[in-house]
Scaffold this motif. Structure first.
Motif, PDB file in Angstrom:
ATOM      1  N   ARG A 562     -25.156  30.352 -58.357  1.00 32.36           N
ATOM      2  CA  ARG A 562     -26.414  31.087 -58.296  1.00 32.36           C
ATOM      3  C   ARG A 562     -26.151  32.563 -58.608  1.00 32.36           C
ATOM      4  NH1 ARG A 562     -30.936  29.043 -56.064  1.00 32.36           N
ATOM      5  NH2 ARG A 562     -30.839  26.893 -55.294  1.00 32.36           N
ATOM      6  N   PRO A 563     -27.193  33.323 -58.945  1.00 29.16           N
ATOM      7  CA  PRO A 563     -26.995  34.768 -59.164  1.00 29.16           C
ATOM      8  C   PRO A 563     -26.444  35.438 -57.908  1.00 29.16           C
ATOM      9  CG  PRO A 563     -29.127  34.061 -60.001  1.00 29.16           C
ATOM     10  CD  PRO A 563     -28.589  32.907 -59.218  1.00 29.16           C
ATOM     11  N   LEU A 564     -25.509  36.329 -58.100  1.00 31.50           N
ATOM     12  CA  LEU A 564     -24.834  36.992 -56.982  1.00 31.50           C
ATOM     13  C   LEU A 564     -24.916  38.502 -57.126  1.00 31.50           C
ATOM     14  CD1 LEU A 564     -21.575  34.816 -57.015  1.00 31.50           C
ATOM     15  CD2 LEU A 564     -23.543  34.525 -55.480  1.00 31.50           C
ATOM     16  N   ALA A 565     -24.876  39.174 -55.978  1.00 32.28           N
ATOM     17  CA  ALA A 565     -24.797  40.642 -55.993  1.00 32.28           C
ATOM     18  C   ALA A 565     -23.463  41.056 -56.614  1.00 32.28           C
ATOM     19  CB  ALA A 565     -24.933  41.177 -54.572  1.00 32.28           C
ATOM     20  N   PRO A 566     -23.358  42.286 -57.139  1.00 26.13           N
ATOM     21  CA  PRO A 566     -22.125  42.704 -57.841  1.00 26.13           C
ATOM     22  C   PRO A 566     -20.849  42.484 -57.045  1.00 26.13           C
ATOM     23  CG  PRO A 566     -23.853  44.299 -58.215  1.00 26.13           C
ATOM     24  CD  PRO A 566     -24.389  43.328 -57.202  1.00 26.13           C
ATOM     25  N   ASP A 567     -20.854  42.806 -55.750  1.00 28.97           N
ATOM     26  CA  ASP A 567     -19.628  42.655 -54.968  1.00 28.97           C
ATOM     27  C   ASP A 567     -19.275  41.192 -54.755  1.00 28.97           C
ATOM     28  OD1 ASP A 567     -21.897  42.319 -53.460  1.00 28.97           O
ATOM     29  OD2 ASP A 567     -21.040  43.182 -51.636  1.00 28.97           O
ATOM     30  N   LEU A 568     -20.283  40.343 -54.524  1.00 29.28           N
ATOM     31  CA  LEU A 568     -20.026  38.917 -54.349  1.00 29.28           C
ATOM     32  C   LEU A 568     -19.580  38.282 -55.658  1.00 29.28           C
ATOM     33  CD1 LEU A 568     -23.027  37.898 -52.056  1.00 29.28           C
ATOM     34  CD2 LEU A 568     -20.651  38.389 -51.403  1.00 29.28           C
ATOM     35  N   LEU A 569     -20.132  38.759 -56.764  1.00 33.10           N
ATOM     36  CA  LEU A 569     -19.711  38.229 -58.057  1.00 33.10           C
ATOM     37  C   LEU A 569     -18.251  38.570 -58.315  1.00 33.10           C
ATOM     38  CD1 LEU A 569     -20.430  36.874 -60.765  1.00 33.10           C
ATOM     39  CD2 LEU A 569     -20.932  39.157 -61.635  1.00 33.10           C
ATOM     40  N   ALA A 570     -17.829  39.748 -57.924  1.00 32.45           N
ATOM     41  CA  ALA A 570     -16.425  40.135 -58.104  1.00 32.45           C
ATOM     42  C   ALA A 570     -15.509  39.201 -57.336  1.00 32.45           C
ATOM     43  CB  ALA A 570     -16.226  41.587 -57.650  1.00 32.45           C
ATOM     44  N   ASP A 571     -15.909  38.832 -56.127  1.00 29.43           N
ATOM     45  CA  ASP A 571     -15.119  37.890 -55.341  1.00 29.43           C
ATOM     46  C   ASP A 571     -15.079  36.526 -56.015  1.00 29.43           C
ATOM     47  OD1 ASP A 571     -14.758  39.904 -53.509  1.00 29.43           O
ATOM     48  OD2 ASP A 571     -16.376  39.216 -52.180  1.00 29.43           O
ATOM     49  N   TRP A 572     -16.236  36.124 -56.572  1.00 28.46           N
ATOM     50  CA  TRP A 572     -16.306  34.807 -57.228  1.00 28.46           C
ATOM     51  C   TRP A 572     -15.375  34.773 -58.442  1.00 28.46           C
ATOM     52  CZ3 TRP A 572     -17.513  32.615 -61.897  1.00 28.46           C
ATOM     53  CH2 TRP A 572     -17.853  31.246 -61.907  1.00 28.46           C
ATOM     54  N   ILE A 573     -15.358  35.854 -59.211  1.00 20.61           N
ATOM     55  CA  ILE A 573     -14.525  35.916 -60.402  1.00 20.61           C
ATOM     56  C   ILE A 573     -13.050  35.949 -60.023  1.00 20.61           C
ATOM     57  CG2 ILE A 573     -13.874  37.353 -62.367  1.00 20.61           C
ATOM     58  CD1 ILE A 573     -16.778  38.180 -62.595  1.00 20.61           C
ATOM     59  N   THR A 574     -12.742  36.676 -58.955  1.00 18.63           N
ATOM     60  CA  THR A 574     -11.349  36.803 -58.536  1.00 18.63           C
ATOM     61  C   THR A 574     -10.754  35.445 -58.171  1.00 18.63           C
ATOM     62  OG1 THR A 574     -11.770  39.021 -57.682  1.00 18.63           O
ATOM     63  CG2 THR A 574      -9.787  37.901 -56.878  1.00 18.63           C
ATOM     64  N   ALA A 575     -11.593  34.578 -57.631  1.00 13.61           N
ATOM     65  CA  ALA A 575     -11.116  33.264 -57.208  1.00 13.61           C
ATOM     66  C   ALA A 575     -10.959  32.297 -58.368  1.00 13.61           C
ATOM     67  CB  ALA A 575     -12.070  32.677 -56.171  1.00 13.61           C
ATOM     68  N   ARG A 576     -11.309  32.707 -59.578  1.00 16.45           N
ATOM     69  CA  ARG A 576     -11.258  31.816 -60.731  1.00 16.45           C
ATOM     70  C   ARG A 576     -10.319  32.391 -61.785  1.00 16.45           C
ATOM     71  NH1 ARG A 576     -15.189  28.010 -60.505  1.00 16.45           N
ATOM     72  NH2 ARG A 576     -14.935  27.574 -62.728  1.00 16.45           N
ATOM     73  N   PRO A 577     -10.041  31.634 -62.850  1.00 18.22           N
ATOM     74  CA  PRO A 577      -9.169  32.158 -63.920  1.00 18.22           C
ATOM     75  C   PRO A 577      -9.758  33.402 -64.558  1.00 18.22           C
ATOM     76  CG  PRO A 577      -9.429  29.779 -64.108  1.00 18.22           C
ATOM     77  CD  PRO A 577     -10.410  30.238 -63.055  1.00 18.22           C
ATOM     78  N   PRO A 578      -8.957  34.206 -65.242  1.00 16.39           N
ATOM     79  CA  PRO A 578      -9.444  35.444 -65.880  1.00 16.39           C
ATOM     80  C   PRO A 578     -10.557  35.163 -66.881  1.00 16.39           C
ATOM     81  CG  PRO A 578      -7.048  35.335 -65.898  1.00 16.39           C
ATOM     82  CD  PRO A 578      -7.528  33.995 -65.445  1.00 16.39           C
ATOM     83  N   MET A 579     -11.413  36.169 -67.051  1.00 18.94           N
ATOM     84  CA  MET A 579     -12.510  36.046 -67.995  1.00 18.94           C
ATOM     85  C   MET A 579     -12.023  36.247 -69.418  1.00 18.94           C
ATOM     86  SD  MET A 579     -15.511  38.134 -66.044  1.00 18.94           S
ATOM     87  CE  MET A 579     -16.601  37.903 -67.417  1.00 18.94           C
ATOM     88  N   SER A 580     -12.694  35.587 -70.345  1.00 23.48           N
ATOM     89  CA  SER A 580     -12.369  35.750 -71.764  1.00 23.48           C
ATOM     90  C   SER A 580     -13.087  36.977 -72.302  1.00 23.48           C
ATOM     91  CB  SER A 580     -12.811  34.510 -72.544  1.00 23.48           C
ATOM     92  OG  SER A 580     -12.838  34.783 -73.923  1.00 23.48           O
ATOM     93  N   PRO A 581     -12.499  37.678 -73.244  1.00 19.55           N
ATOM     94  CA  PRO A 581     -13.172  38.852 -73.826  1.00 19.55           C
ATOM     95  C   PRO A 581     -14.202  38.487 -74.879  1.00 19.55           C
ATOM     96  CG  PRO A 581     -11.039  38.544 -74.855  1.00 19.55           C
ATOM     97  CD  PRO A 581     -11.122  37.521 -73.758  1.00 19.55           C
ATOM     98  N   GLU A 582     -14.422  37.187 -75.139  1.00 15.21           N
ATOM     99  CA  GLU A 582     -15.246  36.807 -76.288  1.00 15.21           C
ATOM    100  C   GLU A 582     -16.741  37.061 -76.066  1.00 15.21           C
ATOM    101  OE1 GLU A 582     -14.366  32.779 -77.057  1.00 15.21           O
ATOM    102  OE2 GLU A 582     -12.284  33.128 -77.615  1.00 15.21           O
ATOM    103  N   ILE A 583     -17.222  36.788 -74.841  1.00 18.18           N
ATOM    104  CA  ILE A 583     -18.678  36.817 -74.610  1.00 18.18           C
ATOM    105  C   ILE A 583     -19.007  37.842 -73.535  1.00 18.18           C
ATOM    106  CG2 ILE A 583     -20.705  35.432 -74.037  1.00 18.18           C
ATOM    107  CD1 ILE A 583     -19.379  34.589 -76.567  1.00 18.18           C
TER     108      ILE A 583
END
Length: 602
Positions: A562-583
């Motif tokens: 679901r949509p997350l606040a900026p700080d919660l999204l940062a936590d969500w991303i940290t728990a997953r593989p790195p983001m791709s620079p493509e999109i």
């Protein structure tokens, strides 16, 4: 008859016009005064029956009634007549006739004296003036009737217009019977503007004319169809219950839904219908129209191509919208807007490659409001310009902040959806460029999304704007694909990098309603022109796996997060593989569900 020299001179020079006829009323002699008065010559008159010198009316009346009476009585008789002169003009005269015989008592003759009859001429002029006045009055009446018709009827469809409808409703409400209810159905065509803008105004007028004819053929003799304005029609009918009104609404929808050929193209139209019933004595034309209008907008909110019956006990949404508009204005000024972010995923690797930014309104009393609660209102009122500029700046600023904090990782990009208003704004390119410069944000990380419908409103202007934006180095995407009229030709000519398949088709995967074929075709079309295919609104694993087999590139939806606040999204991303620079990060236009994507318009 013979005249002595003295009498002949007196006859010739007499101040009055003299004619002498025989017993058959054939002119045998005429004096100069008559010839001068009428313009005839002696040869024109002598030998001519007297009635022939009179007007047609006098010829019938006096020759058949008054002249024979002179013959019988032998007395002097005076008759008002009209003589037709040599030029065809009618001259008023007083005819005095005397019957006489020769001295030997043999041949009968008559002496006819004509004198100008001023009174009769006055009467003649008066009659002519009266006749002219009557004809002028008749013309005025016809002209007034024509103007009144034009004032009460629509020039395109010849249906009653708003004033004409008001008069009809007043009469219907005044004359209604106890066992009969007046039903008013507000018929508003769905997406008419898109058809009108795509095919042209002449085609739009043709569509309106066809719809008017179809609606008129769907009502009984007691019904009335009127055109209120634009693509809005009103149907007034006598019914005995609300059920009768809804049956009529279904019949109207069926008639509107039938395909029609316009400008050589097959067009299928739909409508939203609001129903209001005059159930009590308090109903008046304006109130009925207002009730039906409210119900019509509820029908549109339900998904269009349907009907709604108005409940008078419910609150008027127009009042609520006005109140909400004032609150939104203050909310923007007071910083009550928020931006949440939702991940976008690579379907094949199940790795987050970007995020989507969604605007929210932190209302002081109603809590966190979704875009569907206020975005349309912002667009209608013009507040969308300030709101959109804020969302653009907030998204670019957040992206720049994330990129500075994530050294060594792939940078985060931003995508902003542009509204039709944005595309015609001559300052758009400068506004986008300024936002990028203000936050030192790489243009290649910004993707601007334009809805398919917005592109098709004015493809030529859209191409110019997109070309100018592309020159800044930003990416471009078509949003809500499949809901407009874009063709392969436009996709080839527009400098597009991404095609986003509308969530209404994605949600139908597995339902067996043809959405599978639509989604598959959209993916193939995107790949055929060398751009990415993105599926919106993915909510189930079945949808994800189906899109994977189709070869879809990217997906986003509640299935992932679901949509997350900026700080919660940062936590969500940290728990997953790195983001791709493509999109990049995206700002999405509003959708009809609980988490409608926000429209960010500069």
């Amino acid at each position: 008859m013979t005249l002595t020299a003295d009498y002949e001179q007196l006859f010739e020079r007499a101040p009055c016009s003299y004619l002498v006829t025989d017993e058959s009323w054939i002119v045998t002699a005429v004096n100069g005064t008559f010839l001068e008065w009428t313009g005839y010559t002696c040869d024109d008159v002598v030998g001519v029956p007297l009635p022939r010198l009179m007007s047609a009316d006098d010829r019938l009346v006096h020759a058949s009634r008054d002249v024979p009476r002179m013959q019988l009585t032998g007395a002097v008789s005076e008759v008002s007549v009209e003589i037709v002169d040599a030029h065809g003009q009618r001259r008023a005269a007083l005819l005095t006739a005397v019957r006489s015989v020769q001295e030997d008592g043999s041949t009968e003759f008559r002496v006819i004296i004509f004198s100008a009859h001023e009174r009769h001429q006055y009467e003649l002029d008066l009659v002519a003036a009266r006749r002219s006045a009557e004809e002028s009055e008749a013309r005025s009446i016809r002209a007034e009737a024509g103007l009144q018709y034009l004032a009460l009827h629509d020039s395109l469809t010849s249906l009653p217009n708003r004033p004409g409808l008001a008069a009809i409703l007043e009469r219907e409400l005044a004359d209604r019977q106890p066992d009969v209810t007046i039903a008013l159905l507000f018929v508003d065509l769905d997406h008419f503007k898109s058809v009108n803008d795509s095919l042209g105004h002449n085609a739009g007028d043709e569509l309106l004319t066809i719809v008017a004819q179809r609606l008129s053929s769907s009502v009984r003799g007691t019904g009335t169809v009127a055109r209120l304005a634009g693509d809005e029609f009103i149907v007034v009918e006598h019914v005995r219950s609300a059920t009768d009104a809804t049956v009529l609404a279904e019949r109207l929808l069926e008639m509107v839904n039938r395909s029609m050929v316009i400008e050589g193209l097959e067009v299928v139209c739909s409508a939203s219908i609001g129903i209001a019933l005059a159930d009590d004595e308090t109903a008046d034309p304006e109130r009925l129209l207002r009730w039906a209008d409210i119900a019509m907008y509820r029908a549109k909110a339900r998904g269009r191509n349907t009907w709604e019956v108005h409940d008078p006990s419910e609150a008027d949404p127009a009042v609520n919208r006005m109140r909400l508009l004032g609150e939104l204005r203050h909310g923007i000024e007071d910083g009550q807007l928020r931006v949440h972010y939702q991940p976008r995923m690579n379907i094949a690797t199940n790795i987050a490659i970007g995020v989507e930014a969604l605007v929210r309104w932190e209302h002081p009393t109603r809590g966190l409001l979704q875009p569907g609660d206020f975005i349309d209102l912002a667009e209608e009122s013009g507040l969308i310009r300030g709101l959109g500029a804020w969302v653009l700046d907030e998204a670019v600023q957040q992206g720049a902040q994330w990129n500075r904090a994530s050294s060594g990782q792939a940078p985060v990009g931003m995508a902003v959806n542009l509204s039709p208003r944005q595309l015609v704004d001559p300052q758009l390119t400068g506004i986008v460029q300024a936002a990028l410069a203000r936050h030192s944000f790489d243009p290649s990380l910004l993707i601007l999304e334009i809805t398919e419908t917005a592109l098709m409103e004015n493809p030529e202007m859209a191409l110019k704007v997109l070309t100018a934006l592309k020159a800044l180095g930003v990416g471009l995407a078509i949003d809500d694909f499949g809901t407009g009229y874009a063709s392969l030709t436009y996709l080839k000519h527009f400098p597009i990098d991404e095609l986003k398949i509308d969530r209404s088709f994605v949600s139908g995967l597995g339902a067996g309603n043809g959405d599978y074929a639509i989604v598959s075709s959209c993916i193939q079309l995107a790949h055929a022109v060398g751009i990415r295919a993105v599926a919106e609104g993915v909510e189930t694993d079945y949808q994800r796996s189906t899109l994977l087999t189709m070869g879809c590139d990217l997906a986003q939806g509640f299935h992932y997060s679901r949509p997350l606040a900026p700080d919660l999204l940062a936590d969500w991303i940290t728990a997953r593989p790195p983001m791709s620079p493509e999109i990049a990060v995206e700002l999405i236009a509003p959708e009809p569900d609980d988490d409608i994507e926000a429209l960010a318009v500069v």
